[in-house]
Design a protein around this motif. Sequence first.
Motif, PDB file in Angstrom:
ATOM      1  N   VAL A   1      80.551 -14.274  48.561  1.00  0.00           N
ATOM      2  CA  VAL A   1      81.868 -14.087  49.516  1.00  0.00           C
ATOM      3  C   VAL A   1      82.776 -15.728  49.196  1.00  0.00           C
ATOM      4  O   VAL A   1      83.860 -15.590  49.052  1.00  0.00           O
ATOM      5  CB  VAL A   1      81.816 -13.968  50.805  1.00  0.00           C
ATOM      6  N   THR A   2      81.908 -16.937  49.315  1.00  0.00           N
ATOM      7  CA  THR A   2      82.756 -18.129  48.977  1.00  0.00           C
ATOM      8  C   THR A   2      83.439 -18.306  47.854  1.00  0.00           C
ATOM      9  O   THR A   2      84.574 -18.652  47.938  1.00  0.00           O
ATOM     10  CB  THR A   2      81.816 -19.038  49.698  1.00  0.00           C
ATOM     11  N   PRO A   3      82.843 -17.990  46.633  1.00  0.00           N
ATOM     12  CA  PRO A   3      83.407 -17.947  45.407  1.00  0.00           C
ATOM     13  C   PRO A   3      84.681 -17.078  45.382  1.00  0.00           C
ATOM     14  O   PRO A   3      85.532 -17.233  44.631  1.00  0.00           O
ATOM     15  CB  PRO A   3      82.336 -17.813  44.383  1.00  0.00           C
ATOM     16  N   VAL A   4      84.497 -15.816  46.016  1.00  0.00           N
ATOM     17  CA  VAL A   4      85.710 -14.761  46.062  1.00  0.00           C
ATOM     18  C   VAL A   4      86.889 -15.462  46.760  1.00  0.00           C
ATOM     19  O   VAL A   4      87.992 -15.609  46.384  1.00  0.00           O
ATOM     20  CB  VAL A   4      85.034 -13.531  46.710  1.00  0.00           C
ATOM     21  N   ILE A   5      86.627 -16.167  47.965  1.00  0.00           N
ATOM     22  CA  ILE A   5      87.547 -16.838  48.869  1.00  0.00           C
ATOM     23  C   ILE A   5      88.252 -17.930  47.766  1.00  0.00           C
ATOM     24  O   ILE A   5      89.408 -18.054  47.873  1.00  0.00           O
ATOM     25  CB  ILE A   5      86.924 -17.390  49.989  1.00  0.00           C
ATOM     26  N   ILE A   6      87.483 -18.876  47.213  1.00  0.00           N
ATOM     27  CA  ILE A   6      88.071 -19.700  46.414  1.00  0.00           C
ATOM     28  C   ILE A   6      88.998 -19.158  45.165  1.00  0.00           C
ATOM     29  O   ILE A   6      90.024 -19.593  44.954  1.00  0.00           O
ATOM     30  CB  ILE A   6      86.838 -20.718  45.737  1.00  0.00           C
ATOM     31  N   ALA A   7      88.539 -18.034  44.753  1.00  0.00           N
ATOM     32  CA  ALA A   7      89.155 -17.451  43.555  1.00  0.00           C
ATOM     33  C   ALA A   7      90.487 -16.890  44.081  1.00  0.00           C
ATOM     34  O   ALA A   7      91.714 -17.002  43.474  1.00  0.00           O
ATOM     35  CB  ALA A   7      88.538 -16.468  42.896  1.00  0.00           C
ATOM     36  N   ALA A   8      90.463 -16.094  45.303  1.00  0.00           N
ATOM     37  CA  ALA A   8      91.457 -15.687  45.948  1.00  0.00           C
ATOM     38  C   ALA A   8      92.561 -16.806  46.198  1.00  0.00           C
ATOM     39  O   ALA A   8      93.848 -16.396  46.148  1.00  0.00           O
ATOM     40  CB  ALA A   8      91.300 -15.011  47.218  1.00  0.00           C
ATOM     41  N   GLY A   9      92.122 -17.780  46.731  1.00  0.00           N
ATOM     42  CA  GLY A   9      93.218 -18.904  47.057  1.00  0.00           C
ATOM     43  C   GLY A   9      93.577 -19.490  45.594  1.00  0.00           C
ATOM     44  O   GLY A   9      95.061 -19.727  45.879  1.00  0.00           O
ATOM     45  N   THR A  10      93.102 -19.599  44.568  1.00  0.00           N
ATOM     46  CA  THR A  10      93.618 -19.805  43.480  1.00  0.00           C
ATOM     47  C   THR A  10      94.619 -18.910  42.814  1.00  0.00           C
ATOM     48  O   THR A  10      95.656 -19.251  42.571  1.00  0.00           O
ATOM     49  CB  THR A  10      92.407 -20.231  42.442  1.00  0.00           C
ATOM     50  N   PHE A  11      94.327 -17.724  42.766  1.00  0.00           N
ATOM     51  CA  PHE A  11      95.020 -16.609  42.331  1.00  0.00           C
ATOM     52  C   PHE A  11      96.272 -16.565  43.498  1.00  0.00           C
ATOM     53  O   PHE A  11      97.519 -16.033  42.860  1.00  0.00           O
ATOM     54  CB  PHE A  11      94.459 -15.485  42.080  1.00  0.00           C
ATOM     55  N   GLY A  12      96.060 -16.805  44.585  1.00  0.00           N
ATOM     56  CA  GLY A  12      97.200 -16.799  45.353  1.00  0.00           C
ATOM     57  C   GLY A  12      98.248 -17.580  45.150  1.00  0.00           C
ATOM     58  O   GLY A  12      99.572 -17.637  45.034  1.00  0.00           O
ATOM     59  N   VAL A  13      97.942 -18.986  44.596  1.00  0.00           N
ATOM     60  CA  VAL A  13      98.885 -19.864  44.289  1.00  0.00           C
ATOM     61  C   VAL A  13      99.503 -19.643  42.998  1.00  0.00           C
ATOM     62  O   VAL A  13     100.773 -19.765  42.626  1.00  0.00           O
ATOM     63  CB  VAL A  13      98.155 -21.260  43.915  1.00  0.00           C
ATOM     64  N   ILE A  14      98.767 -18.975  42.057  1.00  0.00           N
ATOM     65  CA  ILE A  14      99.207 -18.525  40.495  1.00  0.00           C
ATOM     66  C   ILE A  14     100.043 -17.537  40.741  1.00  0.00           C
ATOM     67  O   ILE A  14     101.204 -17.252  40.039  1.00  0.00           O
ATOM     68  CB  ILE A  14      98.141 -18.288  39.735  1.00  0.00           C
TER      69      ILE A  14
END
Length: 361
Positions: free
Chosen positions: A203-216
């Motif tokens: 879940v934590t890497p998913v959160i990190i990926a979601a944050g990254t793709f939110g910016v992109i």
Amino acid sequence: MLKWLLLTFVDQVSAFNVFRYITFRTGGAAFTSLVITLWIGPTIIAFLRRLQTNGQPMRDLDISAHLLKRGTPTMGGLMILIGFLASAILWADLSNWFVWLTLFVAVSFGMIGFADDFLKLTQADTKGFKGRYRLAIEAAIAVVILYAYMQIIGTDIAGGLAVPFYKNLIPIGVILSLILGVFVIVGSANAVNLTDGLDGLAVTPVIIAAGTFGVISYLTGHAVFSDYLGIISVPGSGELAVICGALIGSGLGFLWFNAPPAAIFMGDTGSLSLGGTIGVIAVIIKHEIVLAIVGGLFVLEAVSVIIQIISFRLTGKRVFRMAPLHHHFEKKGWSEPTIVIRFWIIAVILALAGMATLKLR
């Protein structure tokens, strides 16, 4: 929903103007999904404990730490989905078709995962759905979503491939784009599923990926920023930042209960839904290759399984002590918190590497 509802009164209350801004609604979505998930979490856990007397069926890994986890209920992905969907519907612009495509993937893949979890529980077995049937259903859903996406965005964008460090789309054609899109969405869903083996690991890497793709997503949807950075502009994709915000909040809420020792596991209900959602967002904003960088941890976990299977079938020998990769390190004597935290660090590094590709064009 809130955007449409409150902007109708903007002439009377000028403060409602803030609901026009994606950044504001992204923050609101993250906070709302976090609160909802934390609120419903104890009730869902108690309910699932009553239904699942023996908890999630577990593989015999011959790892003593895993014996303590027996009896822990699964299907915790339900609380993620409830918080995520409620928040997304409240804060996202529901006139945006990209929002509906993403929510459809989240729900449909979550339903597949729920059915898989249900079979495992009722059969007291770790196998669940036969792999090829599950993959076939996921691929069919991905094809439908991608066809709809192509109708919305047009083949000029949908039929191209964005490569990091290169400004223009490489035309690869509709068929190849469709095959790539299916591979990304289905692959992302199942890679997250394979990673979900330790408390808090997936879940934590998913959160990190979601944050990254939110910016992109925000950048690709903003004509000025996308032009400045030299990345492909996808009109309307900025709204997916709100979806990513909702995903971050519900993920954090779930992590509160999934932190070691976990009170609940997300199960396939959560992992397939989360992975599929990240995958379809990457496809919509034309950052499929960047997903392989940002989600590199998931790629490593999936590749470790593939290598292990191929090696064993061809030579009868195993490359890793156990696959997926996190179990290999458990077998080497690493403690669970050590593996989880080090994998989180890797996820952060990969996310930064993925973000760096935006400017190096």
